[in-house]
Design a protein around this motif. Sequence first.
Motif, short mmCIF file in Angstrom:
data_model
loop_
_atom_site.label_atom_id
_atom_site.label_comp_id
_atom_site.label_asym_id
_atom_site.label_seq_id
_atom_site.Cartn_x
_atom_site.Cartn_y
_atom_site.Cartn_z
N GLU A 81 6.74 1.31 16.18
CA GLU A 81 6.22 2.54 16.78
C GLU A 81 5.84 2.30 18.24
O GLU A 81 5.22 1.28 18.56
CB GLU A 81 4.96 3.01 16.04
CG GLU A 81 5.24 3.55 14.66
CD GLU A 81 3.95 3.87 13.92
OE1 GLU A 81 3.80 5.03 13.50
OE2 GLU A 81 3.11 2.96 13.76
N ALA A 107 11.40 9.84 12.29
CA ALA A 107 10.40 9.13 13.09
C ALA A 107 9.59 10.11 13.94
O ALA A 107 8.36 9.99 14.05
CB ALA A 107 11.09 8.10 13.98
N LEU A 166 16.01 9.23 13.27
CA LEU A 166 15.26 9.51 14.51
C LEU A 166 14.37 10.74 14.31
O LEU A 166 13.22 10.76 14.77
CB LEU A 166 16.24 9.74 15.67
CG LEU A 166 17.00 8.48 16.12
CD1 LEU A 166 18.27 8.83 16.90
CD2 LEU A 166 16.08 7.60 16.97
N GLU A 219 11.60 7.19 20.44
CA GLU A 219 12.13 6.86 19.11
C GLU A 219 13.45 6.10 19.23
O GLU A 219 13.74 5.22 18.42
CB GLU A 219 12.31 8.13 18.27
CG GLU A 219 11.08 9.03 18.16
CD GLU A 219 9.85 8.34 17.59
OE1 GLU A 219 9.97 7.23 17.05
OE2 GLU A 219 8.74 8.92 17.70
#
Lengths: 384, 384
Positions: B156, B356, B353, B269
Amino acid sequence: MYNFSFQNPTRLIFGEGQMARLASEIPKDKKVLVIYGGGSIRKNGVYDQVSSALSEHEWGEFGGIEPNPGFHTAMKAVEKIKAEGFDFLLAVGGGSVADATKFIAASACFDGDPLHILSKGARIRAALPLGVVLTLPATGSESNPNGVMTNYDTHEKLAFYGRRLFPQFAILDPTATYSLPPRQVANGIIDAYVHTVEQYLTFPVGADLQDRFAEGILRTLADNGPAALSDPENYRVRANVMWSATMALNGLIGSGVPHDWSTHFIGHELTALHNMDHGQTLAVILPAMMAEKREQKREKLLQYASEVWKINDGDEEGRIDQAIEATRAFFESLGVSTRLSSYGIKQQHIPALIEALEKHNMIALGEHQDVTPEISAKVLHRCL
Amino acid sequence: MYNFSFQNPTRLIFGEGQMARLASEIPKDKKVLVIYGGGSIRKNGVYDQVSSALSEHEWGEFGGIEPNPGFHTAMKAVEKIKAEGFDFLLAVGGGSVADATKFIAASACFDGDPLHILSKGARIRAALPLGVVLTLPATGSESNPNGVMTNYDTHEKLAFYGRRLFPQFAILDPTATYSLPPRQVANGIIDAYVHTVEQYLTFPVGADLQDRFAEGILRTLADNGPAALSDPENYRVRANVMWSATMALNGLIGSGVPHDWSTHFIGHELTALHNMDHGQTLAVILPAMMAEKREQKREKLLQYASEVWKINDGDEEGRIDQAIEATRAFFESLGVSTRLSSYGIKQQHIPALIEALEKHNMIALGEHQDVTPEISAKVLHRCL
């Protein structure tokens, strides 16, 4: 681009309704002296807003700062501060009030005769903390550490400076400018415009971004200036003028580039000897200075023509002529004459102005230090 | 123009030879920890300059900050600080080192688990003082209070912020950037360009000066970007790029206007999951985002076309198309591909993606908060 160091710690609080922020920007344990000018703030509601925001502070007031703030008036404020123990100054007004408040802040802490700050450039080692509520966009004094005071005994306008004089905060509410007389609005726009030109219209040093920023301020003032007069309560217009005036003299656009403050310095003598408004002096001198220094400023004049006024056609001489005329026309469109004759000043007055410049050591002005008294005289002849 | 408050206290010390100023900018009684990245500063002479400038200070060093700075690496620096009693941090490097140094400065004073600053947005109430010696113009981190750290355990990238994290000073010497790899120079220019676009290309709010300043940064980067690569030791070019990158994200151009950080957030991301360079992610996403949000951004796209790229002929659709293509061509001219396929990323990678983004609550991005995961997926499809 020249080497430089830039720092500006003033917190700028911008927008309608921001006056209430005063309550939290000034520590509650401070005893605040509110300093203002001729009393217009009592008519336009600003005094009431300040008074309301300070309801939980102990505070007093000192009015009567002159449009060209006087040394002796400032000394009366210092006496009051010492007698009553104020420890925070709040300037409420335009550049004159901000300048005077800075000088008062320094003088209240000065060990010696405060006149020496002006007459001898004595160093300012300490100052009371201060904030500004701005009611007239013009000088940029709300977020810089500079000021100009007048000694009415000697008819001198004298500059001062001190890193401790940055306001801690400035509140910029465009609605506080709605009720200004048109003459003050016009003078303020011209002041900000000329500040920008004096940090831009010199010679190229490869400082692309500083040039773009300066051109951006000039365009914004040119785009919004006339409407600021014709549509005085247009928030958008007044906001753009106010933000431009602050950015014009907060140190940013002048970082890393040559300066030419000759227009301002010659203008100071016109104000001191003939009581012309500061903005009027600049409107008269700048177009004449551009014409007089046409060769030295050629590259930047052509860039100014193109970037600010979109003048791209014709030969170089024609483009420069058009740019100078556009500048003159812009000032005139704000209702400010660009000729000395309109202010009753004639050829016979020029020698005394040159003497004053010499007395103040203003004998090598401009980005090349080649604006001698002789050149200043030529510029003034072009202004007639 | 929206209401705003702007303050930036960082002292910017700009130009060749300014590294020596370190000696006076950091109080002599401070024990300084010099923080840097992969060691390029040992090859290009910057380490020696810093070392020489700190000859009268007590100091130590901590190297190895990653290009996307990691939480665990920062924690090792915090351990060293606590064990050895450093009380001033000096970041020497680019945005990654500056960001990490800010996070270390906050973590060293944090009461609790510093991971909560990233994962829970825990408030930063104290931080060690810090300065920056900048070697890569890009993020603007040298004069803002923001940063981004990566948690490699969870892949992250997480942002943090704290008013106490403004560097006290930043030294910007354009010659320190001469030896940068072209890929880093290109990424940095794109980062600064996209920062500016994200504070500009939204919808008009009558903020003329902010628009002129943003356009000025974009033009300066477009004018100087290619030469920064083809002529790496051109001082003028590197100076203009360096000053533009700082001005792009120091809070000034973003004051009083809407923002759209969607390109950055989607880009994060791509970096976290596919290890793309930050600048590469922006070069890919921005043109696609412009195309996807063409209607909502119509007025500003037309203004951008005219003011930045001088595109004034043809109908509106054509001018917008040309502006998007000019943007893409500019990034490609810096050697950075604007297509995901060039980085081995295909349609099948898009769902992860989007997941995320959802996990990080990036579900309502953009100036209208209407860049939903569905729209982000459309943008990513346009990037293939």
